[in-house]
Design a protein around this motif. Structure first.
Motif, mmCIF file in Angstrom:
data_model
loop_
_atom_site.group_PDB
_atom_site.id
_atom_site.type_symbol
_atom_site.label_atom_id
_atom_site.label_comp_id
_atom_site.label_asym_id
_atom_site.label_seq_id
_atom_site.Cartn_x
_atom_site.Cartn_y
_atom_site.Cartn_z
ATOM 1 N N SER A 120 0.803 -1.219 0.000
ATOM 2 C CA SER A 120 0.000 0.000 0.000
ATOM 3 C C SER A 120 0.836 1.269 0.000
ATOM 4 N N CYS A 121 2.123 1.154 0.263
ATOM 5 C CA CYS A 121 3.008 2.317 0.315
ATOM 6 C C CYS A 121 4.009 2.339 -0.831
ATOM 7 N N SER A 122 3.632 1.761 -1.933
ATOM 8 C CA SER A 122 4.428 1.866 -3.150
ATOM 9 C C SER A 122 3.483 1.858 -4.336
ATOM 10 N N GLY A 123 3.908 2.459 -5.432
ATOM 11 C CA GLY A 123 3.069 2.420 -6.615
ATOM 12 C C GLY A 123 3.183 3.661 -7.477
ATOM 13 N N ARG A 124 2.391 3.682 -8.513
ATOM 14 C CA ARG A 124 2.303 4.831 -9.412
ATOM 15 C C ARG A 124 1.593 5.974 -8.680
ATOM 16 N N VAL A 125 2.167 7.159 -8.726
ATOM 17 C CA VAL A 125 1.582 8.309 -8.041
ATOM 18 C C VAL A 125 0.411 8.840 -8.866
ATOM 19 N N GLU A 126 -0.748 8.967 -8.224
ATOM 20 C CA GLU A 126 -1.926 9.511 -8.884
ATOM 21 C C GLU A 126 -2.471 10.679 -8.072
ATOM 22 N N PHE A 127 -2.937 11.691 -8.794
ATOM 23 C CA PHE A 127 -3.355 12.963 -8.206
ATOM 24 C C PHE A 127 -4.817 13.227 -8.584
ATOM 25 N N ASN A 131 -12.505 16.177 -10.199
ATOM 26 C CA ASN A 131 -13.300 14.946 -10.086
ATOM 27 C C ASN A 131 -12.724 13.766 -10.861
ATOM 28 N N GLN A 132 -11.397 13.775 -11.041
ATOM 29 C CA GLN A 132 -10.785 12.711 -11.822
ATOM 30 C C GLN A 132 -9.372 12.421 -11.317
ATOM 31 N N TRP A 133 -9.048 11.123 -11.229
ATOM 32 C CA TRP A 133 -7.688 10.725 -10.889
ATOM 33 C C TRP A 133 -6.819 10.730 -12.143
ATOM 34 N N GLY A 134 -5.624 11.261 -12.024
ATOM 35 C CA GLY A 134 -4.669 11.273 -13.127
ATOM 36 C C GLY A 134 -3.268 11.039 -12.605
ATOM 37 N N SER A 135 -2.317 10.897 -13.494
ATOM 38 C CA SER A 135 -0.955 10.538 -13.104
ATOM 39 C C SER A 135 -0.019 11.747 -13.093
ATOM 40 N N VAL A 136 1.239 11.471 -12.773
ATOM 41 C CA VAL A 136 2.287 12.486 -12.661
ATOM 42 C C VAL A 136 3.428 12.079 -13.582
ATOM 43 N N CYS A 137 3.948 13.036 -14.347
ATOM 44 C CA CYS A 137 5.055 12.745 -15.256
ATOM 45 C C CYS A 137 6.374 12.695 -14.483
ATOM 46 N N PRO A 162 10.976 5.801 -8.585
ATOM 47 C CA PRO A 162 11.085 5.259 -9.948
ATOM 48 C C PRO A 162 10.189 5.995 -10.949
ATOM 49 N N GLY A 163 10.695 6.138 -12.155
ATOM 50 C CA GLY A 163 9.919 6.719 -13.241
ATOM 51 C C GLY A 163 9.677 5.687 -14.323
ATOM 52 N N ARG A 164 9.484 6.166 -15.565
ATOM 53 C CA ARG A 164 9.299 5.302 -16.736
ATOM 54 C C ARG A 164 8.207 4.251 -16.521
ATOM 55 N N ALA A 165 7.128 4.667 -15.859
ATOM 56 C CA ALA A 165 5.972 3.786 -15.627
ATOM 57 C C ALA A 165 6.379 2.468 -14.984
ATOM 58 N N HIS A 166 7.255 2.556 -13.999
ATOM 59 C CA HIS A 166 7.745 1.366 -13.294
ATOM 60 C C HIS A 166 6.587 0.535 -12.741
ATOM 61 N N PHE A 167 5.515 1.208 -12.327
ATOM 62 C CA PHE A 167 4.347 0.512 -11.769
ATOM 63 C C PHE A 167 3.183 0.449 -12.767
ATOM 64 N N GLY A 168 3.513 0.466 -14.033
ATOM 65 C CA GLY A 168 2.488 0.378 -15.065
ATOM 66 C C GLY A 168 2.016 1.737 -15.527
ATOM 67 N N ARG A 169 1.406 1.755 -16.695
ATOM 68 C CA ARG A 169 0.914 2.994 -17.282
ATOM 69 C C ARG A 169 -0.458 3.342 -16.715
ATOM 70 N N GLY A 170 -0.625 4.602 -16.366
ATOM 71 C CA GLY A 170 -1.914 5.065 -15.875
ATOM 72 C C GLY A 170 -2.889 5.299 -17.008
ATOM 73 N N GLU A 171 -4.075 5.737 -16.638
ATOM 74 C CA GLU A 171 -5.104 6.085 -17.604
ATOM 75 C C GLU A 171 -5.631 7.479 -17.273
ATOM 76 N N TYR A 202 3.897 11.148 -21.943
ATOM 77 C CA TYR A 202 3.015 10.020 -22.208
ATOM 78 C C TYR A 202 2.930 9.192 -20.927
ATOM 79 N N HIS A 203 1.969 8.309 -20.855
ATOM 80 C CA HIS A 203 1.851 7.469 -19.669
ATOM 81 C C HIS A 203 3.042 6.518 -19.488
ATOM 82 N N SER A 204 3.841 6.371 -20.508
ATOM 83 C CA SER A 204 5.073 5.584 -20.371
ATOM 84 C C SER A 204 6.086 6.288 -19.481
ATOM 85 N N GLU A 205 5.797 7.537 -19.105
ATOM 86 C CA GLU A 205 6.689 8.324 -18.241
ATOM 87 C C GLU A 205 6.077 8.557 -16.854
#
Length: 224
Positions: A120-127, A131-137, A162-171, A202-205
């Motif tokens: 629960s304390c690791s993963g892709r950062v989402e903000f 009213n919508q969750w999105g990712s961070v470059c 980690p960068g380069r979508a280490h925890f998968g690409r967001g949407e 891109y979500h690859s980042e």
């Protein structure tokens, strides 16, 4: 950093930032009596759990009756403490209460979450914004930025960023780019960035974090 030894129980499954306050002591979770329980006390709990500011501090078992011991009574926080453990109280297990007086909190909640991590304390950062969750470059993303995220989520210190979508690409949208934290900010929202939804990514980042965490192993070996 010690793992948080406080949790919230009985709130909505969609809202992990409200519920009956329970603390861990002597290998057992127990509740807190609502005598003198107020917004300053709730503020400390919300901060400790990475749940933003306290909105209310309901008593009278608003989130249901607990089970087992009642560990704390007459909790007196100034509101500036980092953890509930630092606040004054009557003494562990010392009380004249029933579970019908269990204390609770309602916190504002966090606009940060981690996705697709191995705990629960690791993963892709989402903000969360508009009213919508999105990712961070991951442009300029580093350990200082990760430290702010880990602190905001109550997950101890940052171990890596980690960068380069280490925890998968967001949407969905990419909300933040060129994030520049000093490491001392309380929330990611306080850090400098290129502007909401202003990016060349891109979500690859997608950016991620690995925090020290609040694992069950830590909880089991530490006393309140």
């Amino acid at each position: 950093m010690l793992a948080p030894l406080v949790r919230l129980v009985g709130g909505s499954s969609n809202d992990p930032c409200s519920g009956r306050v329970e603390v861990y002591h002597d290998n057992q979770w127990g509740s807190v009596c609502d005598d003198r329980w107020g917004l300053d006390d709730a503020q400390v709990v919300c901060r400790e759990l990475g749940c933003g500011r306290a909105l209310s501090a309901p008593g009278r078992a608003h989130f249901g009756w607990g089970e087992g011991p009642i560990w704390l009574n007459y909790v007196t926080c100034t509101g500036a403490e980092s953890t509930l453990r630092e606040c004054r109280h009557e003494g562990l297990g010392s009380h004249d209460c029933r579970h019908s007086e269990d204390a609770g909190v309602v916190c504002e909640g966090s606009d940060i979450r981690l996705g697709m991590g191995f705990h629960s304390c690791s993963g892709r950062v989402e903000f969360y914004h508009d009213n919508q969750w999105g990712s961070v470059c991951d442009d300029l993303w580093g350990l200082d930025d990760a430290q702010v995220v880990c602190r905001e989520l109550g997950c101890g210190r940052a171990l890596s960023a980690p960068g380069r979508a280490h925890f998968g690409r967001g949407e969905g949208p990419i909300w933040l780019d060129n994030v520049r934290c000093t490491g001392s900010e309380s929330t990611l929202r306080e850090c400098r960035h290129a502007g909401l939804r202003s990016h060349y990514c891109y979500h690859s980042e997608n950016a991620g974090v690995v925090c020290e965490g609040k694992t069950q192993t830590q909880v089991n070996v530490l006393a309140f």
